[in-house]
Design a protein around this motif. Sequence first.
Motif, PDB file in Angstrom:
ATOM      1  N   ILE A  40      52.392  90.835  17.721  1.00 44.00           N
ATOM      2  CA  ILE A  40      52.731  89.991  18.858  1.00 44.00           C
ATOM      3  C   ILE A  40      54.008  89.243  18.493  1.00 44.00           C
ATOM      4  O   ILE A  40      54.369  89.140  17.321  1.00 44.00           O
ATOM      5  N   ASP A  41      54.683  88.711  19.503  1.00 44.26           N
ATOM      6  CA  ASP A  41      55.870  87.919  19.213  1.00 44.26           C
ATOM      7  C   ASP A  41      55.469  86.451  19.074  1.00 44.26           C
ATOM      8  O   ASP A  41      54.367  86.041  19.448  1.00 44.26           O
ATOM      9  N   THR A  42      56.373  85.666  18.530  1.00 39.16           N
ATOM     10  CA  THR A  42      56.102  84.258  18.256  1.00 39.16           C
ATOM     11  C   THR A  42      55.760  83.480  19.524  1.00 39.16           C
ATOM     12  O   THR A  42      54.845  82.651  19.527  1.00 39.16           O
ATOM     13  N   ALA A  43      56.484  83.733  20.609  1.00 29.78           N
ATOM     14  CA  ALA A  43      56.234  82.994  21.861  1.00 29.78           C
ATOM     15  C   ALA A  43      54.825  83.261  22.380  1.00 29.78           C
ATOM     16  O   ALA A  43      54.138  82.329  22.831  1.00 29.78           O
ATOM     17  N   THR A  44      54.371  84.500  22.305  1.00 30.68           N
ATOM     18  CA  THR A  44      53.007  84.823  22.737  1.00 30.68           C
ATOM     19  C   THR A  44      51.991  84.105  21.865  1.00 30.68           C
ATOM     20  O   THR A  44      51.007  83.552  22.360  1.00 30.68           O
ATOM     21  N   MET A  45      52.236  84.091  20.559  1.00 30.57           N
ATOM     22  CA  MET A  45      51.322  83.406  19.648  1.00 30.57           C
ATOM     23  C   MET A  45      51.213  81.921  20.000  1.00 30.57           C
ATOM     24  O   MET A  45      50.126  81.376  20.112  1.00 30.57           O
ATOM     25  N   TRP A  46      52.350  81.266  20.207  1.00 29.80           N
ATOM     26  CA  TRP A  46      52.322  79.848  20.526  1.00 29.80           C
ATOM     27  C   TRP A  46      51.662  79.591  21.876  1.00 29.80           C
ATOM     28  O   TRP A  46      50.916  78.619  22.041  1.00 29.80           O
ATOM     29  N   ALA A  47      51.906  80.442  22.848  1.00 28.85           N
ATOM     30  CA  ALA A  47      51.336  80.238  24.187  1.00 28.85           C
ATOM     31  C   ALA A  47      49.813  80.222  24.164  1.00 28.85           C
ATOM     32  O   ALA A  47      49.190  79.525  24.967  1.00 28.85           O
ATOM     33  N   THR A  48      49.206  80.955  23.242  1.00 39.58           N
ATOM     34  CA  THR A  48      47.745  81.001  23.168  1.00 39.58           C
ATOM     35  C   THR A  48      47.146  79.738  22.558  1.00 39.58           C
ATOM     36  O   THR A  48      45.947  79.516  22.682  1.00 39.58           O
ATOM     37  N   ARG A  49      47.941  78.919  21.946  1.00 39.19           N
ATOM     38  CA  ARG A  49      47.417  77.766  21.210  1.00 39.19           C
ATOM     39  C   ARG A  49      47.200  76.531  22.078  1.00 39.19           C
ATOM     40  O   ARG A  49      46.466  75.634  21.688  1.00 39.19           O
ATOM     41  N   SER A  50      47.814  76.458  23.254  1.00 40.11           N
ATOM     42  CA  SER A  50      47.682  75.254  24.073  1.00 40.11           C
ATOM     43  C   SER A  50      46.478  75.337  24.999  1.00 40.11           C
ATOM     44  O   SER A  50      46.311  76.320  25.720  1.00 40.11           O
ATOM     45  N   PRO A  51      45.659  74.283  25.026  1.00 43.37           N
ATOM     46  CA  PRO A  51      44.549  74.255  25.981  1.00 43.37           C
ATOM     47  C   PRO A  51      45.039  73.927  27.397  1.00 43.37           C
ATOM     48  O   PRO A  51      44.332  74.125  28.369  1.00 43.37           O
ATOM     49  N   ASP A  52      46.275  73.439  27.532  1.00 42.99           N
ATOM     50  CA  ASP A  52      46.864  73.071  28.826  1.00 42.99           C
ATOM     51  C   ASP A  52      47.739  74.223  29.319  1.00 42.99           C
ATOM     52  O   ASP A  52      48.818  74.464  28.803  1.00 42.99           O
ATOM     53  N   LYS A  53      47.263  74.956  30.332  1.00 48.05           N
ATOM     54  CA  LYS A  53      47.998  76.123  30.826  1.00 48.05           C
ATOM     55  C   LYS A  53      49.328  75.754  31.462  1.00 48.05           C
ATOM     56  O   LYS A  53      50.191  76.608  31.638  1.00 48.05           O
ATOM     57  N   GLY A 112      43.513  80.886  18.870  1.00 47.65           N
ATOM     58  CA  GLY A 112      44.460  81.356  19.881  1.00 47.65           C
ATOM     59  C   GLY A 112      44.525  82.869  19.913  1.00 47.65           C
ATOM     60  O   GLY A 112      44.574  83.482  20.980  1.00 47.65           O
ATOM     61  N   LEU A 113      44.509  83.476  18.747  1.00 51.57           N
ATOM     62  CA  LEU A 113      44.569  84.936  18.643  1.00 51.57           C
ATOM     63  C   LEU A 113      43.403  85.588  19.376  1.00 51.57           C
ATOM     64  O   LEU A 113      43.566  86.616  20.044  1.00 51.57           O
ATOM     65  N   LEU A 114      42.234  84.981  19.299  1.00 55.97           N
ATOM     66  CA  LEU A 114      41.066  85.522  19.981  1.00 55.97           C
ATOM     67  C   LEU A 114      41.199  85.463  21.502  1.00 55.97           C
ATOM     68  O   LEU A 114      40.496  86.178  22.218  1.00 55.97           O
ATOM     69  N   LYS A 115      42.102  84.629  22.007  1.00 56.82           N
ATOM     70  CA  LYS A 115      42.313  84.500  23.451  1.00 56.82           C
ATOM     71  C   LYS A 115      43.339  85.502  23.998  1.00 56.82           C
ATOM     72  O   LYS A 115      43.529  85.603  25.197  1.00 56.82           O
ATOM     73  N   ILE A 116      44.015  86.226  23.109  1.00 58.07           N
ATOM     74  CA  ILE A 116      45.039  87.168  23.554  1.00 58.07           C
ATOM     75  C   ILE A 116      44.374  88.423  24.101  1.00 58.07           C
ATOM     76  O   ILE A 116      43.605  89.076  23.396  1.00 58.07           O
ATOM     77  N   PRO A 117      44.687  88.786  25.349  1.00 59.20           N
ATOM     78  CA  PRO A 117      44.140  90.048  25.867  1.00 59.20           C
ATOM     79  C   PRO A 117      44.695  91.221  25.053  1.00 59.20           C
ATOM     80  O   PRO A 117      45.853  91.192  24.626  1.00 59.20           O
ATOM     81  N   LYS A 118      43.874  92.225  24.850  1.00 59.59           N
ATOM     82  CA  LYS A 118      44.290  93.378  24.053  1.00 59.59           C
ATOM     83  C   LYS A 118      45.555  94.017  24.639  1.00 59.59           C
ATOM     84  O   LYS A 118      46.361  94.578  23.905  1.00 59.59           O
ATOM     85  N   SER A 119      45.757  93.880  25.938  1.00 60.66           N
ATOM     86  CA  SER A 119      46.941  94.464  26.592  1.00 60.66           C
ATOM     87  C   SER A 119      48.234  93.816  26.112  1.00 60.66           C
ATOM     88  O   SER A 119      49.299  94.400  26.221  1.00 60.66           O
ATOM     89  N   LYS A 120      48.144  92.594  25.581  1.00 58.87           N
ATOM     90  CA  LYS A 120      49.347  91.910  25.080  1.00 58.87           C
ATOM     91  C   LYS A 120      49.632  92.239  23.621  1.00 58.87           C
ATOM     92  O   LYS A 120      50.682  91.899  23.104  1.00 58.87           O
TER      93      LYS A 120
END
Length: 143
Positions: A40-53, A112-120
Amino acid sequence: MENIKRIVVVRGHGSFSAVRTGVTVANVLSYALGCDLYSIDTATMWATRSPDKNATAVIHAGRGDVLIKGRVTPASSIKSKGHFFGDVTDEEFVYFQHNWIPEKKLRSFGDGLLKIPKSKLKKTKIVEPFYLFPPNITKKKPV
């Protein structure tokens, strides 16, 4: 180690040494263990870490610039009043500090990683590092 079924690595952007080291270790382990390799790229990794969408990830991009919403821009030019989180230098932080979500309120990398859809996740045999700018280590010598 026989329980490892897949490896996920952040391919970048990031510091040259950190990205190269992480990607190399992931490639070698995946090959040696015969397990699936994802990146995954860094931006995707960081996006999964916030509880505030509605919060925006901001990531240091070098030379006073930040990566925000997929664009590299000077930190000083950000005028948004939303909430921010991510990884910036102290000099960049001054532009976001009043609306910054502290690290302790973010999900861990693993959660956060567990929240990433497999498609990403990008499944691959070998991960290539991703850099925002080409590495500037040595100059080509004239032939």
